[in-house]
Design an enzyme around this catalytic site. Structure first.
Site, PDB file in Angstrom:
ATOM      1  N   ASP A   1      22.196  37.688   2.831  1.00 50.58           N
ATOM      2  CA  ASP A   1      21.428  38.511   3.768  1.00 50.58           C
ATOM      3  C   ASP A   1      22.213  38.631   5.071  1.00 50.58           C
ATOM      4  O   ASP A   1      23.190  37.903   5.301  1.00 50.58           O
ATOM      5  CB  ASP A   1      20.008  37.979   3.996  1.00 50.58           C
TER       6      ASP A   1
ATOM      7  N   LYS B   1      18.354  41.614   1.777  1.00 52.07           N
ATOM      8  CA  LYS B   1      17.413  40.771   1.019  1.00 52.07           C
ATOM      9  C   LYS B   1      15.976  40.995   1.484  1.00 52.07           C
ATOM     10  O   LYS B   1      15.716  41.123   2.675  1.00 52.07           O
ATOM     11  CB  LYS B   1      17.791  39.300   1.215  1.00 52.07           C
TER      12      LYS B   1
ATOM     13  N   HIS C   1      18.349  26.917  10.224  1.00 51.88           N
ATOM     14  CA  HIS C   1      18.165  28.296   9.744  1.00 51.88           C
ATOM     15  C   HIS C   1      18.328  29.290  10.898  1.00 51.88           C
ATOM     16  O   HIS C   1      18.959  30.329  10.745  1.00 51.88           O
ATOM     17  CB  HIS C   1      16.800  28.413   9.083  1.00 51.88           C
TER      18      HIS C   1
ATOM     19  N   ASP D   1       0.824  -1.222   0.000  1.00 46.44           N
ATOM     20  CA  ASP D   1       0.000   0.000   0.000  1.00 46.44           C
ATOM     21  C   ASP D   1       0.856   1.270   0.000  1.00 46.44           C
ATOM     22  O   ASP D   1       0.339   2.374   0.075  1.00 46.44           O
ATOM     23  CB  ASP D   1      -0.946   0.002   1.205  1.00 46.44           C
ATOM     24  N   GLY D   2       2.179   1.110  -0.048  1.00 49.43           N
ATOM     25  CA  GLY D   2       3.065   2.270  -0.118  1.00 49.43           C
ATOM     26  C   GLY D   2       3.637   2.676   1.226  1.00 49.43           C
ATOM     27  O   GLY D   2       4.560   3.483   1.283  1.00 49.43           O
ATOM     28  N   GLU D   3       3.102   2.153   2.322  1.00 45.77           N
ATOM     29  CA  GLU D   3       3.632   2.527   3.640  1.00 45.77           C
ATOM     30  C   GLU D   3       5.058   2.002   3.807  1.00 45.77           C
ATOM     31  O   GLU D   3       5.387   0.890   3.373  1.00 45.77           O
ATOM     32  CB  GLU D   3       2.737   1.987   4.755  1.00 45.77           C
TER      33      GLU D   3
ATOM     34  N   ARG E   1      12.284  39.087   0.792  1.00 43.48           N
ATOM     35  CA  ARG E   1      11.625  37.960   0.126  1.00 43.48           C
ATOM     36  C   ARG E   1      10.245  38.384  -0.351  1.00 43.48           C
ATOM     37  O   ARG E   1       9.403  38.821   0.437  1.00 43.48           O
ATOM     38  CB  ARG E   1      11.524  36.753   1.063  1.00 43.48           C
TER      39      ARG E   1
HETATM   40  C1  R5P Z   1      16.652  32.274   3.982  1.00 38.50           C
HETATM   41  O1  R5P Z   1      16.800  33.277   4.649  1.00 38.50           O
HETATM   42  C2  R5P Z   1      17.752  31.287   3.802  1.00 38.50           C
HETATM   43  O2  R5P Z   1      18.889  31.666   4.516  1.00 38.50           O
HETATM   44  C3  R5P Z   1      18.117  31.067   2.348  1.00 38.50           C
HETATM   45  O3  R5P Z   1      18.690  32.257   1.834  1.00 38.50           O
HETATM   46  C4  R5P Z   1      16.923  30.713   1.531  1.00 38.50           C
HETATM   47  O4  R5P Z   1      16.087  29.842   2.208  1.00 38.50           O
HETATM   48  C5  R5P Z   1      17.358  30.097   0.214  1.00 38.50           C
HETATM   49  O5  R5P Z   1      16.221  29.739  -0.513  1.00 38.50           O
HETATM   50  P1  R5P Z   1      16.170  29.867  -2.092  1.00 38.50           P
HETATM   51  O6  R5P Z   1      17.337  29.114  -2.641  1.00 38.50           O
HETATM   52  O7  R5P Z   1      14.856  29.232  -2.441  1.00 38.50           O
HETATM   53  O8  R5P Z   1      16.203  31.314  -2.425  1.00 38.50           O
END
Ligand code: R5P
Length: 277
Positions: free
Chosen positions: A157, A181, A120, A33-35, A183
């Site tokens: 960043d 940076k 992160h 079943d994929g599990e 986003r």
């Molecule tokens: C975000 O602040 C992280 O430090 C990376 O810069 C980011 O997640 C990289 O993601 P992508 O390659 O999708 O721009």
């Protein structure tokens, strides 16, 4: 004994060699079943589960490995070379979960300790109910670099400037700077140029992760007349067309660690992890 997740077998083998501990030949399988199902064929006083949670399937497999390990060992340590969902460390919109916390709580139930490599934000460790430490493998990213001319280590960043400084220090020469940076969306970022002069210099870009490659390729677009461009990161996720984006942006080489096992994984995080074990 070291118990590898199926996506972390190179790193687990390197860690076993580093620690001189046996590497268990875990069996990975799926039912009709994929599990998923795993089998840990050995026992030991300590089991070190080494599994990057690079996918939802890898998350499930990690929980299975921990549960199997608990029956085969007195102590279970979990190494998350790359912790998936760690960047979702707050609700970005009302009604969303803190996914990093949800994952951390689930992972905590099956372990006595957690190590994770360059998350992160180090604060992600606070989400675990088990003791959690962050391992810094950034210094290793200097190893594959060739001899550089007037090197400049740039982070895309301000949050990654510590990584750029660590790589510069490990390389032993050069300046550091960072971009501003913003986003715009999951796949789109706006980058403001740094103050540093990049003309005729060898530029090394340093970040914690390359996911879609949008951040790095936007940063590269701001460089003026660099001699060579090297892109380094701890976690080379390189999702979708990220590697192509970097090639088209004029990158001379991409280097990452083996927290995510890719063709560009030029150095191992194993020695840095071993120091915490
Ligand atoms: C975000 O602040 C992280 O430090 C990376 O810069 C980011 O997640 C990289 O993601 P992508 O390659 O999708 O721009």
């Amino acid at each position: 004994m070291i118990l590898p997740g199926s996506a972390s077998q190179d790193l687990a083998a390197a860690l076993a060699a580093e620690l001189d501990e046996p590497l268990a030949a875990v069996e990975y399988d799926r039912f009709a079943d994929g599990e998923q199902i795993v089998r840990v064929p050995e026992s030991a006083d300590r089991a070190v589960v080494v599994a990057s949670t690079v996918s939802d399937a890898a998350h499930v497999q990690l929980l299975q490995l921990q549960d199997a390990a608990r029956q085969q060992a007195d102590e279970v340590v979990t190494v998350l070379p790359y912790m998936g969902y760690a960047r979702q460390d707050e609700p970005f919109e009302e009604g969303q979960p803190v996914s990093a916390r949800a994952m951390a709580k689930a992972i905590s139930t099956g372990t006595d300790r957690v190590l994770t490599v360059n998350p992160h934000e180090d604060a992600v460790c606070d989400f675990f109910d088990a003791p959690c430490e962050s391992v810094d493998a950034a210094g290793r990213l200097a190893e594959p670099l060739p001899d550089l001319t007037r090197p400049l280590f740039l982070s895309p960043d301000a949050g990654a400037i510590d990584l750029a400084e660590t790589v510069r220090d490990a390389y032993g020469a050069g300046e550091t700077d960072y971009f501003e940076k913003h986003r715009v969306s999951d796949t789109e970022v706006e980058i403001q140029p740094s103050d540093a002069d990049t003309t005729g210099r060898d530029v090394v870009l340093v970040d914690d992760i390359i996911a879609t490659g949008s951040t790095m390729s936007s940063a590269i677009a701001q460089l003026s007349g660099p001699s060579h461009i090297f892109v380094t990161c701890i976690h080379p996720m390189l999702a979708a067309s990220a590697r192509t984006k970097l090639a088209n942006a004029g990158v001379d080489a991409v280097y990452g660690t083996d927290t995510i096992e890719r063709a560009v994984s030029a150095v191992s995080a194993a020695p840095a992890i071993a120091e915490h074990l």
